[in-house]
Motif scaffolding. Structure first.
Motif, mmCIF file in Angstrom:
data_model
loop_
_atom_site.group_PDB
_atom_site.id
_atom_site.type_symbol
_atom_site.label_atom_id
_atom_site.label_comp_id
_atom_site.label_asym_id
_atom_site.label_seq_id
_atom_site.Cartn_x
_atom_site.Cartn_y
_atom_site.Cartn_z
ATOM 1 N N ILE A 1 0.862 -1.188 0.000
ATOM 2 C CA ILE A 1 0.000 0.000 0.000
ATOM 3 C C ILE A 1 0.890 1.228 0.000
ATOM 4 C CG2 ILE A 1 -1.879 1.215 1.147
ATOM 5 C CD1 ILE A 1 -2.610 -1.622 0.143
ATOM 6 N N ALA A 2 0.862 1.984 -1.093
ATOM 7 C CA ALA A 2 1.673 3.191 -1.200
ATOM 8 C C ALA A 2 1.059 4.298 -0.347
ATOM 9 C CB ALA A 2 1.756 3.640 -2.655
ATOM 10 N N TYR A 3 1.924 5.055 0.303
ATOM 11 C CA TYR A 3 1.430 6.171 1.105
ATOM 12 C C TYR A 3 2.336 7.376 0.962
ATOM 13 C CZ TYR A 3 4.844 4.769 4.712
ATOM 14 O OH TYR A 3 5.996 4.447 5.391
ATOM 15 N N GLN A 4 1.827 8.532 1.394
ATOM 16 C CA GLN A 4 2.521 9.785 1.233
ATOM 17 C C GLN A 4 2.323 10.625 2.505
ATOM 18 O OE1 GLN A 4 -0.370 9.145 -0.751
ATOM 19 N NE2 GLN A 4 0.792 7.717 -2.014
ATOM 20 N N THR A 5 3.288 11.435 2.853
ATOM 21 C CA THR A 5 3.173 12.309 4.011
ATOM 22 C C THR A 5 3.570 13.727 3.621
ATOM 23 O OG1 THR A 5 5.429 11.875 4.773
ATOM 24 C CG2 THR A 5 3.685 10.431 5.616
ATOM 25 N N GLY A 6 3.099 14.691 4.403
ATOM 26 C CA GLY A 6 3.460 16.082 4.184
ATOM 27 C C GLY A 6 3.172 16.888 5.433
ATOM 28 N N GLY A 7 3.803 18.050 5.538
ATOM 29 C CA GLY A 7 3.563 18.919 6.679
ATOM 30 C C GLY A 7 4.207 18.400 7.946
ATOM 31 N N THR B 1 -5.441 1.231 -6.825
ATOM 32 C CA THR B 1 -5.245 2.572 -7.372
ATOM 33 C C THR B 1 -3.783 2.985 -7.266
ATOM 34 O OG1 THR B 1 -5.504 3.898 -5.341
ATOM 35 C CG2 THR B 1 -7.518 3.175 -6.457
ATOM 36 N N GLY B 2 -3.428 4.034 -8.008
ATOM 37 C CA GLY B 2 -2.139 4.685 -7.868
ATOM 38 C C GLY B 2 -0.968 3.734 -7.929
ATOM 39 N N ASP B 3 -0.065 3.881 -6.947
ATOM 40 C CA ASP B 3 1.142 3.062 -6.901
ATOM 41 C C ASP B 3 1.001 1.843 -6.004
ATOM 42 O OD1 ASP B 3 2.894 4.627 -8.608
ATOM 43 O OD2 ASP B 3 2.808 6.163 -7.055
ATOM 44 N N SER B 4 -0.185 1.614 -5.456
ATOM 45 C CA SER B 4 -0.403 0.430 -4.633
ATOM 46 C C SER B 4 -0.612 -0.801 -5.505
ATOM 47 C CB SER B 4 -1.629 0.621 -3.732
ATOM 48 O OG SER B 4 -1.383 1.582 -2.731
ATOM 49 N N ASP B 5 -0.462 -1.970 -4.892
ATOM 50 C CA ASP B 5 -0.745 -3.212 -5.607
ATOM 51 C C ASP B 5 -2.217 -3.284 -5.978
ATOM 52 O OD1 ASP B 5 1.889 -3.974 -5.443
ATOM 53 O OD2 ASP B 5 1.595 -5.380 -3.783
ATOM 54 N N LYS B 6 -2.502 -4.065 -6.993
ATOM 55 C CA LYS B 6 -3.866 -4.137 -7.534
ATOM 56 C C LYS B 6 -4.319 -5.589 -7.658
ATOM 57 C CE LYS B 6 -2.947 0.143 -10.053
ATOM 58 N NZ LYS B 6 -1.639 0.335 -9.393
ATOM 59 N N PRO B 7 -4.379 -6.305 -6.555
ATOM 60 C CA PRO B 7 -4.796 -7.711 -6.642
ATOM 61 C C PRO B 7 -6.248 -7.832 -7.096
ATOM 62 C CG PRO B 7 -4.757 -6.980 -4.350
ATOM 63 C CD PRO B 7 -4.144 -5.877 -5.156
ATOM 64 N N ASP B 8 -6.517 -8.805 -7.916
ATOM 65 C CA ASP B 8 -7.881 -9.042 -8.399
ATOM 66 C C ASP B 8 -8.580 -10.005 -7.449
ATOM 67 O OD1 ASP B 8 -10.162 -9.090 -9.873
ATOM 68 O OD2 ASP B 8 -9.330 -10.173 -11.589
ATOM 69 N N ILE B 9 -8.886 -9.468 -6.270
ATOM 70 C CA ILE B 9 -9.569 -10.201 -5.206
ATOM 71 C C ILE B 9 -10.634 -9.286 -4.627
ATOM 72 C CG2 ILE B 9 -7.544 -11.626 -4.643
ATOM 73 C CD1 ILE B 9 -6.980 -9.704 -2.320
#
Length: 259
Positions: free
Chosen positions: A12-18, A57-65
């Motif tokens: 699971i891709a994540y992002q931080t800021g601030g 979505t995005g840069d996360s994995d996309k398993p077909d489950i």
């Protein structure tokens, strides 16, 4: 790009800021982190924001489950764990509000305060969108579907004059199967029985002209969650947090800072 590992091994891709106390931002169905572009900065004076790309979505994995809103909540906990965040404020909009309901109900020690925007409890107690709205979103012409979605998200004056891009219209890189998985997850959401278990300070926000997720759902949530506050933004449609940013962001900030 940092990744958290979900219970099933998905990344699971994540992002931080601030900087400041952590604030987890959860966007809508079939959307990625860009849902919050241009808005998350409103919170950076006092909060470290955390966004994620839902699986599919995005840069996360996309398993077909099968996907579920409970599963998305568990993915969000994996992100908080990876960051070493024990407790965060949570602001979820649209399907993200459904995910946020499960976070607060099932992981009460991880949620400090809760904001639920343009969302619903799901299940038989929810007020569903009209047949006309549903039909507008399943037309064979993708251009017509995008226009229908744009009109559900924003007022005509705003969509005609805003420079764009509009970040709430879906992740264009999603495979078709992942879009179906997201739709099924959101449609199957039903947290009605769990809502009374939410014990953290809660604010429910909704636009009065929201037809995509009818505004009648907001008082249902506010009445079902103990002590919840309700705020309706006059004239706003589904993307109230974007178009009515100058009203919505200070409203949410004031609530978070007072709670």
């Amino acid at each position: 790009m940092p990744y958290a590992k979900a219970a099933d091994g998905s990344r699971i891709a994540y992002q931080t800021g601030g900087a400041g106390s952590p604030l987890l931002l959860l966007g809508g169905q079939a959307n990625n982190r860009h849902w919050w572009d241009g808005i998350r900065e409103d919170f950076h004076t006092v909060h470290r924001t955390v966004t994620l790309d839902y699986r599919g979505t995005g840069d996360s994995d996309k398993p077909d489950i099968p996907y579920s809103t409970i599963g998305f909540a568990e993915d969000a906990i994996a992100v908080l764990d990876d960051l070493g965040i024990e407790e965060a404020a949570v602001y979820g909009t649209s399907m993200g509000g459904r995910v946020a309901q499960w976070l607060a109900a099932r992981f009460p020690d991880r949620v400090r305060t809760l904001v639920l925007g343009c969302t619903s409890p799901g299940g038989r107690h929810a007020v569903e969108r009209s047949a006309q709205v549903r039909q507008s979103l399943v037309q064979p012409d993708p251009v017509a579907v995008r226009q229908a979605l744009l009109e559900l998200m924003y007022t005509p004056d705003y969509s005609a004059t805003a420079p764009g891009p509009f970040n709430t219209l879906g992740d264009p890189s999603m495979p078709a199967y992942a879009k179906r998985r997201h739709l099924h997850a959101s449609n199957k959401h039903d947290a009605w029985d769990a809502l009374p278990d939410i014990g953290v300070p809660t604010l429910v926000v909704h636009g009065t002209e929201d037809l995509f997720n009818p505004a009648a759902n907001a008082p249902l949530l506010a009445e079902r969650i103990p002590g919840a506050r309700l705020h309706l933004i006059p004239g706003a449609r589904h993307a109230y947090f974007d178009e009515f940013r100058s009203t919505a962001s200070p409203l949410v900030l004031d609530f978070l800072n007072a709670s």
